[in-house]
Design a protein around this motif. Structure first.
Motif, PDB file in Angstrom:
ATOM      1  N   ILE A  44       0.870  -1.170   0.000  1.00 10.21           N
ATOM      2  CA  ILE A  44       0.000   0.000   0.000  1.00 10.21           C
ATOM      3  C   ILE A  44       0.909   1.223   0.000  1.00 10.21           C
ATOM      4  O   ILE A  44       1.761   1.382   0.878  1.00 10.21           O
ATOM      5  CB  ILE A  44      -0.928   0.020   1.226  1.00 10.21           C
ATOM      6  CG1 ILE A  44      -1.891  -1.161   1.177  1.00 10.21           C
ATOM      7  CG2 ILE A  44      -1.700   1.339   1.293  1.00 10.21           C
ATOM      8  CD1 ILE A  44      -2.677  -1.351   2.456  1.00 10.21           C
ATOM      9  N   GLU A  46       2.152   4.840   0.595  1.00  8.62           N
ATOM     10  CA  GLU A  46       1.902   5.918   1.560  1.00  8.62           C
ATOM     11  C   GLU A  46       2.441   7.240   1.005  1.00  8.62           C
ATOM     12  O   GLU A  46       3.578   7.309   0.555  1.00  8.62           O
ATOM     13  CB  GLU A  46       2.615   5.643   2.880  1.00  8.62           C
ATOM     14  CG  GLU A  46       2.155   4.397   3.610  1.00  8.62           C
ATOM     15  CD  GLU A  46       2.971   4.189   4.869  1.00  8.62           C
ATOM     16  OE1 GLU A  46       2.383   4.186   5.957  1.00  8.62           O
ATOM     17  OE2 GLU A  46       4.206   4.044   4.767  1.00  8.62           O
ATOM     18  N   VAL A  93      -2.775   5.283   0.330  1.00  6.02           N
ATOM     19  CA  VAL A  93      -3.314   6.004   1.472  1.00  6.02           C
ATOM     20  C   VAL A  93      -2.448   7.239   1.676  1.00  6.02           C
ATOM     21  O   VAL A  93      -1.220   7.157   1.660  1.00  6.02           O
ATOM     22  CB  VAL A  93      -3.336   5.124   2.749  1.00  6.02           C
ATOM     23  CG1 VAL A  93      -1.949   4.663   3.143  1.00  6.02           C
ATOM     24  CG2 VAL A  93      -3.996   5.873   3.903  1.00  6.02           C
ATOM     25  N   ARG A 260      -5.719   7.444  12.296  1.00  3.09           N
ATOM     26  CA  ARG A 260      -4.814   6.909  11.283  1.00  3.09           C
ATOM     27  C   ARG A 260      -4.854   5.380  11.238  1.00  3.09           C
ATOM     28  O   ARG A 260      -4.973   4.781  10.161  1.00  3.09           O
ATOM     29  CB  ARG A 260      -3.386   7.388  11.551  1.00  3.09           C
ATOM     30  CG  ARG A 260      -2.350   6.848  10.575  1.00  3.09           C
ATOM     31  CD  ARG A 260      -0.939   7.275  11.005  1.00  3.09           C
ATOM     32  NE  ARG A 260       0.082   6.809  10.067  1.00  3.09           N
ATOM     33  CZ  ARG A 260       0.632   5.604  10.077  1.00  3.09           C
ATOM     34  NH1 ARG A 260       0.221   4.710  10.997  1.00  3.09           N
ATOM     35  NH2 ARG A 260       1.551   5.266   9.192  1.00  3.09           N
ATOM     36  N   ASP A 261      -4.756   4.731  12.393  1.00  5.87           N
ATOM     37  CA  ASP A 261      -4.725   3.270  12.413  1.00  5.87           C
ATOM     38  C   ASP A 261      -6.014   2.672  11.849  1.00  5.87           C
ATOM     39  O   ASP A 261      -6.003   1.634  11.185  1.00  5.87           O
ATOM     40  CB  ASP A 261      -4.488   2.765  13.837  1.00  5.87           C
ATOM     41  CG  ASP A 261      -5.577   3.238  14.798  1.00  5.87           C
ATOM     42  OD1 ASP A 261      -6.333   2.403  15.312  1.00  5.87           O
ATOM     43  OD2 ASP A 261      -5.654   4.467  15.027  1.00  5.87           O
ATOM     44  N   TYR A 264      -5.894   2.818   8.044  1.00 10.87           N
ATOM     45  CA  TYR A 264      -5.074   1.738   7.498  1.00 10.87           C
ATOM     46  C   TYR A 264      -5.820   0.407   7.550  1.00 10.87           C
ATOM     47  O   TYR A 264      -5.727  -0.414   6.627  1.00 10.87           O
ATOM     48  CB  TYR A 264      -3.742   1.650   8.246  1.00 10.87           C
ATOM     49  CG  TYR A 264      -2.697   2.589   7.694  1.00 10.87           C
ATOM     50  CD1 TYR A 264      -1.668   2.120   6.892  1.00 10.87           C
ATOM     51  CD2 TYR A 264      -2.755   3.957   7.971  1.00 10.87           C
ATOM     52  CE1 TYR A 264      -0.712   2.980   6.378  1.00 10.87           C
ATOM     53  CE2 TYR A 264      -1.812   4.824   7.461  1.00 10.87           C
ATOM     54  CZ  TYR A 264      -0.785   4.340   6.666  1.00 10.87           C
ATOM     55  OH  TYR A 264       0.150   5.203   6.151  1.00 10.87           O
ATOM     56  N   ASP A 265      -6.577   0.183   8.606  1.00 13.23           N
ATOM     57  CA  ASP A 265      -7.398  -1.029   8.689  1.00 13.23           C
ATOM     58  C   ASP A 265      -8.414  -1.055   7.546  1.00 13.23           C
ATOM     59  O   ASP A 265      -8.671  -2.103   6.934  1.00 13.23           O
ATOM     60  CB  ASP A 265      -8.135  -1.102  10.029  1.00 13.23           C
ATOM     61  CG  ASP A 265      -7.201  -1.400  11.187  1.00 13.23           C
ATOM     62  OD1 ASP A 265      -6.090  -1.914  10.938  1.00 13.23           O
ATOM     63  OD2 ASP A 265      -7.582  -1.104  12.342  1.00 13.23           O
ATOM     64  N   ARG A 268      -6.798  -1.876   4.136  1.00 16.93           N
ATOM     65  CA  ARG A 268      -6.410  -3.290   4.058  1.00 16.93           C
ATOM     66  C   ARG A 268      -7.636  -4.163   3.755  1.00 16.93           C
ATOM     67  O   ARG A 268      -7.551  -5.145   3.018  1.00 16.93           O
ATOM     68  CB  ARG A 268      -5.745  -3.733   5.367  1.00 16.93           C
ATOM     69  CG  ARG A 268      -4.320  -3.220   5.538  1.00 16.93           C
ATOM     70  CD  ARG A 268      -3.609  -3.940   6.668  1.00 16.93           C
ATOM     71  NE  ARG A 268      -2.272  -3.401   6.893  1.00 16.93           N
ATOM     72  CZ  ARG A 268      -1.976  -2.465   7.787  1.00 16.93           C
ATOM     73  NH1 ARG A 268      -2.933  -1.967   8.555  1.00 16.93           N
ATOM     74  NH2 ARG A 268      -0.742  -2.041   7.924  1.00 16.93           N
ATOM     75  N   PRO A 277       2.596  -1.497   4.055  1.00 13.77           N
ATOM     76  CA  PRO A 277       2.742  -0.093   3.673  1.00 13.77           C
ATOM     77  C   PRO A 277       4.175   0.226   3.255  1.00 13.77           C
ATOM     78  O   PRO A 277       5.128  -0.300   3.827  1.00 13.77           O
ATOM     79  CB  PRO A 277       2.358   0.671   4.948  1.00 13.77           C
ATOM     80  CG  PRO A 277       2.591  -0.294   6.058  1.00 13.77           C
ATOM     81  CD  PRO A 277       2.348  -1.664   5.497  1.00 13.77           C
TER      82      PRO A 277
END
Length: 598
Positions: A44, A46, A93, A260-261, A264-265, A268, A277
């Protein structure tokens, strides 16, 4: 042994030791600096847009010793293009939030993200805050290019509309005892008014308001299309902003409130749970360095204020300049190289020296006449001299919000005699001729000298408008109507015939291929001219300079006035950062125009 020889010997010894330390550091860094891990089978990408994005930065051989190299605009665009076609890249992302980029650069990035999304790969963006009690217009405009926009629950959305502000230092100069003696051609050549007025004149306000409204409509159109809202609804939202995070969700400006976390979840789940990432810088380093074997298109940069001599750059201050020697030599080298099929000239400049601009313009024209197609791609600004250097090209491409035009000229000096008198300093001189003191900052122009200056301005303005007319295939009357020193956005300039097409780097590259009879779908090799410095050249220049002796050690009085305004900008931004003053969308200072130097 003389004291001078001893002093020179000491300096030489110090220089030698510094070189040894740098070389030792380079060798040590090569072996000890952490190497990037091999890329995973699924990644992914960044992107951190909060750090800003430079138009161009000359590659420094030892840059890796001082941290990871940031990508410039061209590299970011190419990296996203490569990622779109790379099966290993599952999605993107990105992080946005601060006002770190000008509008034309934002549009370049929006186009790149939208192009990436056309491959049906997800692109999510998150922000801790769009402004945090400050404007977030440009950042949010960039965010709307993504599939989904997420905001941290504690954040806010500073959608407040545009404000363009200009400082006026006339009364400051009066208190200091500095008298600006400036003249111009074109009532819209408003750079001089920073020093001669205390507020907008009618032409100044009209010009700035037209540019602002053009940019505002572009932002409204982009947000409206991306978020599925009517243009009228978006205008209404600008009047209602800024918004708390929950309010931003309620009016459909963001898709949800996530940290942020959690973002990212989410990506995914949309791609592959095993996807790793990887920063776009690491991706470009690993996947973007293999240039295809094929036709070569040369890329030449013209960034910063224009002057005679060599281009200069400062990594410390993040500044660049466009030297006519460097740029024209690059054009000659590319023109002589048989493998180069076309030249892409990337211009991001507010102007500068008339003579240097004319020198570059002439070399662009000669290159085109020699059979090498030249396409200009404009960045944030290509005004005055920045427009002049572009007119000899086969085609000119600008972003809708690029600031361009400003076909005009100004010149003059600041008389500082009274300023020195306040400090207890008096001046006297001896001279040989009637006009020996014409450029002295301690004397006003005589009537005869003022007339000479007016003749020079008339000559420059006539030359500029005539060359625009001939190069662009426009009648002189039409050019003069569009000139008068007025700044236009790229969208406005296209309607006037000053540019050929609206778009960014990929669009200019497509046109360059077409002019060189290269299939649009064919891969090409992009080579930057002049060639990047070797490590030895870099060390030599760092220690002893670039050998350019043309630069005067003493600033002109006009440049001193310009530096006063720049200081005010820095103080304003510092105060805004500390929360003492509101942060404007753009602290608008006039373009450099054609600066008269010694």
């Amino acid at each position: 042994m003389s004291v001078r020889r001893i002093f020179v010997g000491i300096l030489a010894s110090i220089g030698f030791m510094v070189v040894l330390l740098i070389v030792a550091g380079a060798v040590t860094g090569y072996f000890l600096w952490p190497k990037a891990e091999p890329m995973a089978t699924k990644v992914i990408l960044e992107i951190d847009f909060e750090k800003g994005l430079a138009e161009y930065a000359p590659t420094e051989p030892l840059a890796g010793l001082f941290g990871k190299k940031r990508l410039v605009v061209k590299e970011m665009v190419l990296a996203l293009q490569k990622a779109a076609a790379d099966s290993r890249v599952a999605g993107v992302v990105a992080r946005v939030g601060s006002q770190s980029m000008n509008l034309a650069t934002v549009q370049e990035m929006r186009s790149a993200i939208l192009s990436f999304r056309s491959t049906n790969k997800p692109a999510l963006v998150y922000s801790e805050t769009f402004g945090e009690l400050g404007p977030g217009n440009n950042a949010y405009y960039l965010a709307t290019a993504f599939d989904e926009i997420y905001l941290q629950p504690s954040g806010d959305l500073g959608l407040t509309g545009l404000v363009y502000q200009t400082p006026f230092v006339k009364e400051t100069l009066m208190k200091l005892g500095v008298i600006p003696e400036l003249s111009r051609r074109g009532e819209y050549k408003t750079a001089v008014e920073t020093f001669t007025e205390t507020q907008f004149t009618e032409p100044h306000e009209a010009s700035l308001r037209a540019v602002m409204q053009s940019n505002f409509e572009q932002i409204i159109e982009g947000i409206s299309k991306s978020r599925g809202l009517s243009a009228d609804k978006v205008r209404m939202l600008f009047n209602q902003g800024p918004f708390l995070s929950s309010e931003a969700v309620g009016v459909k400006l963001v898709d949800g409130l996530l940290y942020r976390d959690e973002v990212y979840d989410s990506i995914r789940k949309k791609t592959d749970q095993s996807a790793k990432p990887i920063s776009i810088e690491d991706y470009w380093e690993q996947a973007g360095q293999d240039e295809p074997e094929g036709p070569v298109i040369a890329v030449i940069y013209g960034v910063g204020a224009i002057h005679r001599g060599k281009s200069e750059s400062s990594r410390l201050y993040g500044t660049m300049s466009m030297g006519s020697d460097t740029v024209t030599q690059a054009f000659r080298a590319a023109a002589r190289d048989d493998k180069v099929k076309a030249i892409l000239f990337r211009v991001d400049s507010p102007g500068g020296s008339y003579v240097a601009s004319d020198t570059i313009c002439r070399q662009v024209l000669l290159t085109k006449q020699a059979g090498k197609p030249v396409v200009v791609s404009m960045g944030d600004v290509a005004a005055s001299g920045g427009y002049f250097v572009a007119i000899g090209a086969n085609k000119i491409v600008a972003q809708p919000s690029t600031l361009t035009g400003s076909i005009g000229v100004f010149a003059g000096k600041a008389v500082t005699r009274d300023f020195w008198s306040k400090l207890g300093v008096t001046w006297d001189e001896v001279h040989t001729s009637d006009h020996s003191t014409m450029w002295s900052s301690t004397r006003e122009y005589t009537p005869d000298e003022w007339e000479i200056l007016q003749k020079w301005l008339d000559s420059v303005y006539k030359d500029f408008t005539t060359k625009v007319s001939k190069s662009r295939g426009l009648s002189l009357g039409k050019v003069q109507e569009a000139a008068k020193g007025r700044v236009w956005t790229g969208a406005m300039a296209k309607s006037l015939g000053l540019v050929d097409e609206l778009g960014g780097f990929p669009d200019a590259l497509r046109i360059a291929k077409e002019l060189a009879d290269i299939p649009v779908t064919a891969e090409v090799r992009l080579e930057t001219y002049p060639e990047e410095k070797s490590t030895l050249d870099f060390i030599t220049e760092m220690l002893w300079g670039n050998g350019d002796e043309e630069t005067s050690s003493e600033d002109t009085s006009l440049e001193l006035l310009a530096s006063t305004v720049k200081t005010l900008e820095v103080l304003h931004r510092a105060a805004a950062t500390a929360g003492l003053l509101p942060s404007p969308e753009i602290l608008s200072t006039p373009e450099a125009g054609f600066m008269h130097g010694r």
